[in-house]
Design a protein around this motif. Structure first.
Motif, PDB file in Angstrom:
ATOM      1  N   ALA A 164      -1.962 -25.007  -0.782  1.00 21.70           N
ATOM      2  CA  ALA A 164      -2.667 -23.737  -0.542  1.00 21.70           C
ATOM      3  C   ALA A 164      -1.976 -22.583  -1.267  1.00 21.70           C
ATOM      4  O   ALA A 164      -2.634 -21.612  -1.650  1.00 21.70           O
ATOM      5  N   CYS A 165      -0.678 -22.674  -1.460  1.00 22.65           N
ATOM      6  CA  CYS A 165       0.085 -21.575  -2.081  1.00 22.65           C
ATOM      7  C   CYS A 165       0.293 -21.755  -3.584  1.00 22.65           C
ATOM      8  O   CYS A 165       1.028 -20.987  -4.200  1.00 22.65           O
ATOM      9  N   SER A 166      -0.367 -22.748  -4.183  1.00 19.75           N
ATOM     10  CA  SER A 166      -0.276 -22.935  -5.639  1.00 19.75           C
ATOM     11  C   SER A 166      -1.224 -21.968  -6.324  1.00 19.75           C
ATOM     12  O   SER A 166      -2.249 -22.355  -6.882  1.00 19.75           O
ATOM     13  N   LEU A 167      -0.908 -20.685  -6.253  1.00 23.85           N
ATOM     14  CA  LEU A 167      -1.785 -19.661  -6.798  1.00 23.85           C
ATOM     15  C   LEU A 167      -0.936 -18.558  -7.410  1.00 23.85           C
ATOM     16  O   LEU A 167       0.261 -18.465  -7.171  1.00 23.85           O
ATOM     17  N   GLU A 168      -1.620 -17.741  -8.242  1.00 26.24           N
ATOM     18  CA  GLU A 168      -0.920 -16.620  -8.859  1.00 26.24           C
ATOM     19  C   GLU A 168      -1.072 -15.388  -7.968  1.00 26.24           C
ATOM     20  O   GLU A 168      -2.160 -15.091  -7.495  1.00 26.24           O
ATOM     21  N   GLY A 169       0.029 -14.686  -7.730  1.00 29.95           N
ATOM     22  CA  GLY A 169      -0.023 -13.466  -6.933  1.00 29.95           C
ATOM     23  C   GLY A 169      -0.102 -13.761  -5.442  1.00 29.95           C
ATOM     24  O   GLY A 169       0.358 -14.799  -4.977  1.00 29.95           O
ATOM     25  N   GLU A 170      -0.700 -12.841  -4.711  1.00 33.61           N
ATOM     26  CA  GLU A 170      -0.760 -12.957  -3.250  1.00 33.61           C
ATOM     27  C   GLU A 170      -1.974 -13.782  -2.826  1.00 33.61           C
ATOM     28  O   GLU A 170      -3.013 -13.746  -3.482  1.00 33.61           O
ATOM     29  N   PRO A 171      -1.869 -14.522  -1.714  1.00 30.49           N
ATOM     30  CA  PRO A 171      -3.036 -15.254  -1.206  1.00 30.49           C
ATOM     31  C   PRO A 171      -4.080 -14.282  -0.648  1.00 30.49           C
ATOM     32  O   PRO A 171      -3.720 -13.192  -0.198  1.00 30.49           O
ATOM     33  N   ASP A 172      -5.362 -14.691  -0.699  1.00 31.09           N
ATOM     34  CA  ASP A 172      -6.369 -13.849  -0.056  1.00 31.09           C
ATOM     35  C   ASP A 172      -6.242 -14.014   1.468  1.00 31.09           C
ATOM     36  O   ASP A 172      -5.485 -14.858   1.947  1.00 31.09           O
ATOM     37  N   ALA A 173      -7.004 -13.215   2.217  1.00 34.76           N
ATOM     38  CA  ALA A 173      -6.833 -13.174   3.675  1.00 34.76           C
ATOM     39  C   ALA A 173      -7.098 -14.534   4.312  1.00 34.76           C
ATOM     40  O   ALA A 173      -6.368 -14.956   5.220  1.00 34.76           O
ATOM     41  N   ASP A 174      -8.131 -15.245   3.840  1.00 33.66           N
ATOM     42  CA  ASP A 174      -8.457 -16.550   4.419  1.00 33.66           C
ATOM     43  C   ASP A 174      -7.320 -17.540   4.200  1.00 33.66           C
ATOM     44  O   ASP A 174      -6.916 -18.265   5.107  1.00 33.66           O
ATOM     45  N   THR A 175      -6.832 -17.578   2.952  1.00 37.60           N
ATOM     46  CA  THR A 175      -5.733 -18.498   2.633  1.00 37.60           C
ATOM     47  C   THR A 175      -4.501 -18.143   3.458  1.00 37.60           C
ATOM     48  O   THR A 175      -3.839 -19.027   4.022  1.00 37.60           O
ATOM     49  N   ALA A 176      -4.194 -16.852   3.537  1.00 34.58           N
ATOM     50  CA  ALA A 176      -3.025 -16.417   4.301  1.00 34.58           C
ATOM     51  C   ALA A 176      -3.133 -16.900   5.747  1.00 34.58           C
ATOM     52  O   ALA A 176      -2.163 -17.417   6.313  1.00 34.58           O
ATOM     53  N   GLY A 177      -4.330 -16.752   6.328  1.00 32.65           N
ATOM     54  CA  GLY A 177      -4.538 -17.178   7.711  1.00 32.65           C
ATOM     55  C   GLY A 177      -4.331 -18.680   7.874  1.00 32.65           C
ATOM     56  O   GLY A 177      -3.687 -19.133   8.823  1.00 32.65           O
ATOM     57  N   GLU A 178      -4.866 -19.455   6.919  1.00 31.17           N
ATOM     58  CA  GLU A 178      -4.699 -20.914   6.991  1.00 31.17           C
ATOM     59  C   GLU A 178      -3.239 -21.306   6.876  1.00 31.17           C
ATOM     60  O   GLU A 178      -2.764 -22.213   7.567  1.00 31.17           O
ATOM     61  N   VAL A 179      -2.530 -20.619   5.961  1.00 33.74           N
ATOM     62  CA  VAL A 179      -1.121 -20.953   5.729  1.00 33.74           C
ATOM     63  C   VAL A 179      -0.283 -20.615   6.964  1.00 33.74           C
ATOM     64  O   VAL A 179       0.554 -21.415   7.403  1.00 33.74           O
ATOM     65  N   ILE A 180      -0.555 -19.467   7.560  1.00 36.57           N
ATOM     66  CA  ILE A 180       0.170 -19.094   8.784  1.00 36.57           C
ATOM     67  C   ILE A 180      -0.086 -20.140   9.884  1.00 36.57           C
ATOM     68  O   ILE A 180       0.847 -20.590  10.561  1.00 36.57           O
ATOM     69  N   ALA A 181      -1.345 -20.562  10.000  1.00 35.11           N
ATOM     70  CA  ALA A 181      -1.685 -21.558  11.023  1.00 35.11           C
ATOM     71  C   ALA A 181      -0.959 -22.882  10.769  1.00 35.11           C
ATOM     72  O   ALA A 181      -0.406 -23.491  11.695  1.00 35.11           O
ATOM     73  N   MET A 182      -0.947 -23.317   9.494  1.00 38.31           N
ATOM     74  CA  MET A 182      -0.254 -24.576   9.166  1.00 38.31           C
ATOM     75  C   MET A 182       1.237 -24.457   9.452  1.00 38.31           C
ATOM     76  O   MET A 182       1.873 -25.398   9.931  1.00 38.31           O
ATOM     77  N   ALA A 183       1.797 -23.294   9.143  1.00 36.30           N
ATOM     78  CA  ALA A 183       3.247 -23.101   9.334  1.00 36.30           C
ATOM     79  C   ALA A 183       3.584 -23.106  10.824  1.00 36.30           C
ATOM     80  O   ALA A 183       4.567 -23.724  11.248  1.00 36.30           O
ATOM     81  N   ARG A 184       2.752 -22.436  11.626  1.00 35.29           N
ATOM     82  CA  ARG A 184       3.006 -22.408  13.080  1.00 35.29           C
ATOM     83  C   ARG A 184       2.909 -23.809  13.659  1.00 35.29           C
ATOM     84  O   ARG A 184       3.709 -24.211  14.498  1.00 35.29           O
ATOM     85  N   GLU A 185       1.902 -24.527  13.199  1.00 34.51           N
ATOM     86  CA  GLU A 185       1.661 -25.874  13.711  1.00 34.51           C
ATOM     87  C   GLU A 185       2.832 -26.811  13.378  1.00 34.51           C
ATOM     88  O   GLU A 185       3.164 -27.709  14.158  1.00 34.51           O
ATOM     89  N   SER A 186       3.452 -26.602  12.209  1.00 35.09           N
ATOM     90  CA  SER A 186       4.499 -27.540  11.780  1.00 35.09           C
ATOM     91  C   SER A 186       5.909 -27.040  12.118  1.00 35.09           C
ATOM     92  O   SER A 186       6.889 -27.727  11.833  1.00 35.09           O
ATOM     93  N   TYR A 187       5.998 -25.864  12.736  1.00 32.90           N
ATOM     94  CA  TYR A 187       7.326 -25.330  13.080  1.00 32.90           C
ATOM     95  C   TYR A 187       7.934 -26.111  14.238  1.00 32.90           C
ATOM     96  O   TYR A 187       7.259 -26.417  15.212  1.00 32.90           O
ATOM     97  N   GLU A 188       9.221 -26.412  14.087  1.00 37.53           N
ATOM     98  CA  GLU A 188       9.908 -27.101  15.182  1.00 37.53           C
ATOM     99  C   GLU A 188      11.114 -26.311  15.622  1.00 37.53           C
ATOM    100  O   GLU A 188      11.974 -25.968  14.819  1.00 37.53           O
ATOM    101  N   GLU A 189      11.166 -26.032  16.923  1.00 37.95           N
ATOM    102  CA  GLU A 189      12.342 -25.375  17.489  1.00 37.95           C
ATOM    103  C   GLU A 189      13.443 -26.413  17.658  1.00 37.95           C
ATOM    104  O   GLU A 189      13.157 -27.555  18.001  1.00 37.95           O
TER     105      GLU A 189
END
Lengths: 281, 228
Positions: B79-104
């Motif tokens: 999802a982050c293989s892009l030039e510059g900043e992600p658009d809002a939809d991509t950013a939201g998906e990436v945040i969701a994936m990161a939260r889901e895969s985060y381990e305390e």
């Protein structure tokens, strides 16, 4: 010794100081123009020492040796490389380096400079992959780096202009752009992680920005004497070092991923004069 | 998750194209067996990476698995293989994936020894493969924080790809909310900075939880030179 090589070039080339596409220029003159045109580029101005050393660039010493190798009758077939076509016709070296990679009819594929040189050393001269002449790709003592420096020097000051007329050339360049932004490896990096902005540093090293043509032309101007390595290095060596630091997988020599990246690199410097050979930190 | 599906679909296309070509070298070699120009740039790039023997994929990676695994993208990398900043939809998906895969870490994030953290922050060793392989048996891998960040204001050699972290803990303290946040950023920073350049040091197992605790102490401990 390198003075002989310079004098051997047509006089009209050597005196051409104007920054005109297609005209040969001394690499130091090319660099001085870049510096003058970009007084605020931290990348271009980062090493006073290297700028001062440029007229005595140690890479210039490889030119004569490369010239001797090019015209010597060598290999099992005992022929010179004058029959090698780098895209401008057999033995035509002037301007050839800045117009690569390109599609070659005889192999039916897009080839970058080193891939083409190795192809000629094998097909014309009869060397095999195991012969040191072909196997040794890096270091001042390697035939490949001496030949590369001699041949690239014949394009110094000329504008990068890799052809995109053949659909495979365009496809290779476009795939290279995708690869430049393709994130992977143990640190999630792509090439743009380091080359997306101007003036950023990794530790003490100022990084070139890919979308800044005048920074990028110096960045892709290999062969260059790399002061920290005390050796002349190639574009392929730069790629090898980058992917190693990025914690990607290692890229093999003479493979299309190299070609795609170089196709995009050289296209991103299109229209800007090449510094050949360059001197880098 | 959309980007995952897209990438999966392109891979399927690439795989079937390779079958048509008979897997006989890479297509350019024979010429014309496969129409490169019929592929999108993304499909062709994926083909070049995975199907043309361009990489030393058989090498072992220090984290286990092979070099090939390093070049197969996960959802966030794709999802982050892009030039510059992600658009809002991509950013939201990436945040969701990161939260889901985060381990305390077990027992929750904590601060270790800032002196050990200082060593790890300076070391750029570890996980390099290719023409030369880092040997973790002889030398511990580091976090290489100084490659991109200023930390100890007295250290002159630091990169600027990331923000300065000089005095980071001095203004923030060491409350559990701060400690938890810093762990989330070091371990999996896309939760707060979608498509950041910063590696996921915890998620990718680049640093152990013990090492992350040391680096966090270097950043937050009031005694650390970072906060002087």
């Amino acid at each position: 010794m390198f003075k002989k090589a310079l004098l051997a070039l047509p006089v009209a080339m050597a005196v051409g100081a104007a920054a005109q596409a297609g005209e040969w220029q001394d690499p130091n003159d090319v660099l001085q123009n870049l510096l003058q045109n970009n007084p605020d580029s931290a990348y271009l101005h980062q090493s006073e020492m290297n700028i001062m050393m440029m007229p005595d660039n140690p890479a210039l010493w490889l030119i004569d040796e490369g010239e001797e190798l090019f015209y010597a009758e060598r290999g099992p077939n005992n022929v010179s490389l004058e029959g090698c076509d780098f895209g401008k016709g057999p033995g035509e070296l002037e301007g050839a380096y800045v117009e690569l990679p390109r599609y070659f009819e005889d192999t039916g594929k897009v080839m970058d400079f080193e891939m083409r040189l190795v192809h000629c050393m094998k097909e014309l001269q009869g060397f095999t992959s195991d012969d040191p002449a072909v196997a040794r790709r890096h270091g001042n003592g390697s035939d490949i780096m001496q030949l590369t420096t001699y041949i690239a020097h014949q394009s110094s000051g000329m504008a990068w202009n890799p052809p995109l007329d053949h659909p495979e050339e365009q496809a290779m360049r476009d795939a290279g752009e995708v690869l430049f932004f393709r994130r992977g490896g143990a640190m999630d990096f792509n090439c743009a992680s380091c080359h997306g902005d101007s003036g950023k540093q990794i530790r003490a090293s100022v990084l070139p920005e890919m979308r800044n043509g005048q920074e990028w032309t110096k960045a892709v101007s290999w062969p260059a004497h790399r002061a920290g390595h005390d050796n002349v290095r190639s574009q392929n060596h730069r790629i090898r070092g980058c992917v190693w630091q990025m914690r990607h997988a290692g890229i093999k020599a003479d493979t299309p991923v190299n070609t795609a990246l170089i196709s995009f690199w050289n296209d991103a410097a299109r229209g800007e004069p090449a510094v050949l050979p360059d001197l880098k930190r | 998750m959309l980007s995952n599906k897209t990438v999966g679909a392109s891979l399927a296309i690439v795989a079937s194209t390779a079958l048509i070509a008979g897997c006989d070298g890479w297509m350019g070699e024979r010429g014309g067996e496969v129409d490169i120009t019929a592929m999108t740039a993304e499909e062709y790039a994926e083909y070049l990476v995975l199907e043309t023997d361009s990489y030393s994929f058989e090498q072992e990676a220090q984290e286990g698995g092979s070099a090939r695994d390093r070049m197969v993208q996960d959802g966030i990398q794709a999802a982050c293989s892009l030039e510059g900043e992600p658009d809002a939809d991509t950013a939201g998906e990436v945040i969701a994936m990161a939260r889901e895969s985060y381990e305390e870490p077990p027992g929750g994030p904590r601060l270790g020894n800032w002196r050990r953290g200082a060593e790890l922050a300076r070391s750029g060793y570890g996980y390099r493969i290719g023409h030369r392989n880092d040997d973790h048996g002889t030398r511990e891998p580091g976090g290489n924080c100084y490659a991109c960040h200023q930390m100890d204001p007295a250290e002159e050699l630091y990169g600027t790809l990331g923000p300065s972290l000089a005095g980071y803990g001095a203004t923030r303290g060491t409350d559990s909310s701060v400690v938890n946040y810093v762990h989330q950023v070091v371990s999996n920073p896309h939760q707060y900075f979608p498509c950041t350049k910063m590696p996921r040091f915890g998620h990718n197992n680049f640093l152990t939880e013990e090492q992350i605790a040391h680096v966090m102490a270097y950043l937050l401990d009031p005694e650390s030179p970072v906060n002087q």
